[in-house]
Design an enzyme around this catalytic site. Structure first.
Site, PDB file in Angstrom:
ATOM      1  N   LYS A  50      -7.335   2.145 -18.090  1.00 37.99           N
ATOM      2  CA  LYS A  50      -7.199   1.541 -16.764  1.00 37.99           C
ATOM      3  C   LYS A  50      -8.164   2.198 -15.786  1.00 37.99           C
ATOM      4  CE  LYS A  50      -4.183  -1.488 -15.196  1.00 37.99           C
ATOM      5  NZ  LYS A  50      -4.236  -2.868 -15.678  1.00 37.99           N
ATOM      6  N   ASP A  78      -9.221  -7.302 -18.024  1.00 36.46           N
ATOM      7  CA  ASP A  78      -8.271  -6.767 -17.056  1.00 36.46           C
ATOM      8  C   ASP A  78      -8.143  -7.634 -15.798  1.00 36.46           C
ATOM      9  OD1 ASP A  78      -6.337  -5.011 -16.281  1.00 36.46           O
ATOM     10  OD2 ASP A  78      -7.692  -3.377 -15.708  1.00 36.46           O
ATOM     11  N   LYS A 114       4.221  -2.799  -6.874  1.00 36.56           N
ATOM     12  CA  LYS A 114       3.246  -1.699  -6.926  1.00 36.56           C
ATOM     13  C   LYS A 114       2.778  -1.314  -5.526  1.00 36.56           C
ATOM     14  CE  LYS A 114      -1.045  -2.289  -8.394  1.00 36.56           C
ATOM     15  NZ  LYS A 114      -1.937  -2.749  -9.458  1.00 36.56           N
TER      16      LYS A 114
END
Ligand code: NAI
Length: 541
Positions: free
Chosen positions: A361, A312, A422
């Site tokens: 996540k 990630d 975001k």
């Protein structure tokens, strides 16, 4: 000019008895200084310093390298391809206020420096990190990859809506030349149901063994067609759900291979890609949070001595968190809670609006403060202390006790209107002296793919470099063989939210420790030792 090739090996030369240059290699001696600590009753520590001599050997020739992206048609994929093409062809574009030139800002390797030492006037000298050892230039990466969406890359870039229109307009013809992504593996159960309408470019059938062979062939064909020495495979596709870890299914190298052959349902597409890469000797990096690297995959990588890294990308909120949490705990301030909210409106956000994908996540974002908290037992009670306390109050042994830890929550919401921009909101609520409280609020607006793309480049370039570094322990005699590094590349941790490390060793999440480790390693490879921050010469007469 960004493509002007300069051999980094010529940029920095170390003249010292620890470093030897030949046409083929840079060989360096390095003393690994550690400490064995025994903790005794009453909080006394007895320490024995350890000294282990090593030699590193780095191949100087930079191989012709390809980067195959899984999910090349997504926001990260197309942003990366367009950015490299813009840099390679030196495309400038108009924004509403200026003319913007392409660059690699946000890349540790291409846009940050490392302190080398002092010049003759006593001033610090810094060099680009990328000059330390011979590394691939991003402009020279040969690009390709897979996507379950068959949109040609120029159309996919438009769909992503990340880049300025004037850049898109000029770079589109170059993306068009790259054509459409290769068909990919699609197991609908692994990503959100809302992704189904994208999946028009999939390898037919449900036979996972056949899928594995197809991906292996794709890697070989790409390598041959582009005359490459090395290929890095990078997962920047949708976040998948977690795979269940089941004994006999994915816990050993043999089991995972057999499970692919039997098309077992707990084998994710990303795991098939990882296994294909390992079998082809292509380093594989997982830029998404799911547990692609089930135990059997790590064992397979060990068996094949093939490199893997993950998980990630650590681009915005988590990167800041790994700095702020460390700052607070190292300052002796005690975070009681860390509450994180995100909203985003890109396709990643859409996929994460589904519970099982969000869970992947959430897990990867949650462990980021663990090691910093564990490092300070003055602020946080250790597991043993909590255990003893509970036992004393209840009179019995309590199971599954955890050490004291701040409350930590992560919320992610899909808000289409904000697109790739975001929003991350974090509250750090801490205890200070005398029972006081301190609250820090952060509002972080991250243009997600513009932050993530440079990390993909850093990970790719470092992974390639680390395949060229061999080492030997000199305690085994002067004739010991050189060996490759351990397959799990934990030196990539700086760019990763949930760094994968050698099983049984501790994860380091602190951003500054991660950078130090990388700096010290790269320096060790050219025969430079020691911490530059001691600055002893500035503290003595
Ligand atoms: P995206 O949704 O725009 O792109 C993902 C692409 O993967 C899509 O084009 C989709 O069609 C494709 N895809 C899905 N399953 C596939 C498969 N099995 N094989 C091949 N292609 C497949 O998402 P974005 O924003 O590019 O992010 C990609 C990944 O990176 C996500 O997992 C995200 O969580 C992760 N990530 C992104 C960060 C960012 O800041 N952009 C930061 C950290 C992680």
């Amino acid at each position: 000019h960004p493509t002007a090739a300069r051999s980094p090996a010529d940029a920095i030369t170390v003249q010292g008895e620890n470093t030897i240059y030949t046409d083929e290699y840079i060989t360096s001696k390095f003393i690994n200084r550690g400490a064995d600590v025994v903790v005794q009753e009453g909080g006394r520590y007895v320490i024995k310093p350890t000294v282990t001599p090593f030699e590193f050997r780095t191949q100087r020739k930079v191989p012709r390298t390809g980067l195959m992206l899984v999910g090349i048609g997504g926001n990260n994929g197309t942003t990366l391809v367009a950015t490299i093409l813009a840099n390679r062809h030196n495309i400038a574009w108009h924004t509403k206020s200026t003319i913007q030139r392409p660059n690699y800002i946000g890349s540790l390797l291409r846009a940050s420096t490392i302190r080398l030492g002092l010049d003759e006037t006593g001033k610090d000298v810094y060099a680009p990190l990328s000059d330390l050892l011979p590394m691939v230039h991003p402009n020279d990466l040969v690009l390709g990859g897979w996507d379950i969406s068959g949109a040609p890359l120029d159309a996919a870039m438009k769909r992503a809506a990340v880049l300025e229109w004037d850049l898109q307009r000029q770079v589109a013809p170059y993306l068009k030349q790259l054509g459409a992504p290769l068909p990919s593996i699609y197991y609908p159960d692994y990503i959100a149901a809302n992704q189904e309408d994208r999946a028009d470019n999939v390898i037919p059938g449900t036979n996972k063994g056949a899928h594995l062979e197809q991906i292996r062939k794709d890697i070989r064909d790409f390598k041959a067609a582009n005359n490459l020495d090395q290929v890095i495979v990078f997962w920047t596709a949708n976040t998948e759900r977690y795979s269940e870890i089941i004994p006999g299914v994915n816990d050993t190298a043999e089991a995972i291979l057999a499970s692919i052959e039997n098309s077992h349902e707990e084998v994710a597409p990303s795991t098939v890609f990882a296994v294909a890469s390992i079998l082809e000797g292509a380093p594989f990096i997982n830029g998404a949070p799911q547990n692609t690297f089930v135990p059997g995959v790590i064992k397979l990588a060990e068996q094949y001595k093939s490199f893997i890294g993950g998980d990630d990308l650590k681009s915005g909120q988590t990167k800041l968190k790994s700095v702020l949490a460390e700052f607070l705990v190292n300052a002796g301030i005690k975070p009681l809670s860390i509450a994180s909210y995100n909203h985003l409106g890109n396709n990643d956000g859409r996929n994460l609006s589904s519970q099982r994908q969000f869970r992947s996540k959430e897990i990867s974002k949650s462990s980021v403060v663990d090691d910093m908290v564990a490092a300070n037992h003055l602020l946080y009670k250790t597991k043993a202390e909590v255990e003893a306390e509970q036992e004393a109050s209840t009179g019995e042994k309590v199971k599954d006790v955890k050490g004291e830890h701040p409350d930590h929550i992560v919320v992610i919401k899909y808000v289409p209107a904000v697109g790739d921009s975001k929003r991350a909101i974090d509250e750090y609520y801490s205890e200070i002296m005398g029972g006081g409280r301190s609250t820090i609020n952060i509002f972080n607006e991250c243009e997600d793919s513009l932050l993530a793309t440079p990390l993909i480049l850093d990970l790719t370039i470092l992974a390639e470099l680390l395949t060229r570094v061999n080492y030997r322990e000199l305690t085994n005699g002067p004739d010991a063989d050189f060996k490759p590094l351990y397959p799990v590349l934990s030196l990539l941790s700086y760019m990763l939210k949930a760094p994968l490390v050698k099983p049984g060793t501790d994860v380091v999440n602190s951003l500054s420790r991660q950078r130090n480790a990388l700096e010290m390693f790269l320096k060790a490879c050219i025969g430079l030792e020691g911490s530059s921050d001691l600055l002893l010469e500035t503290r003595i007469w």
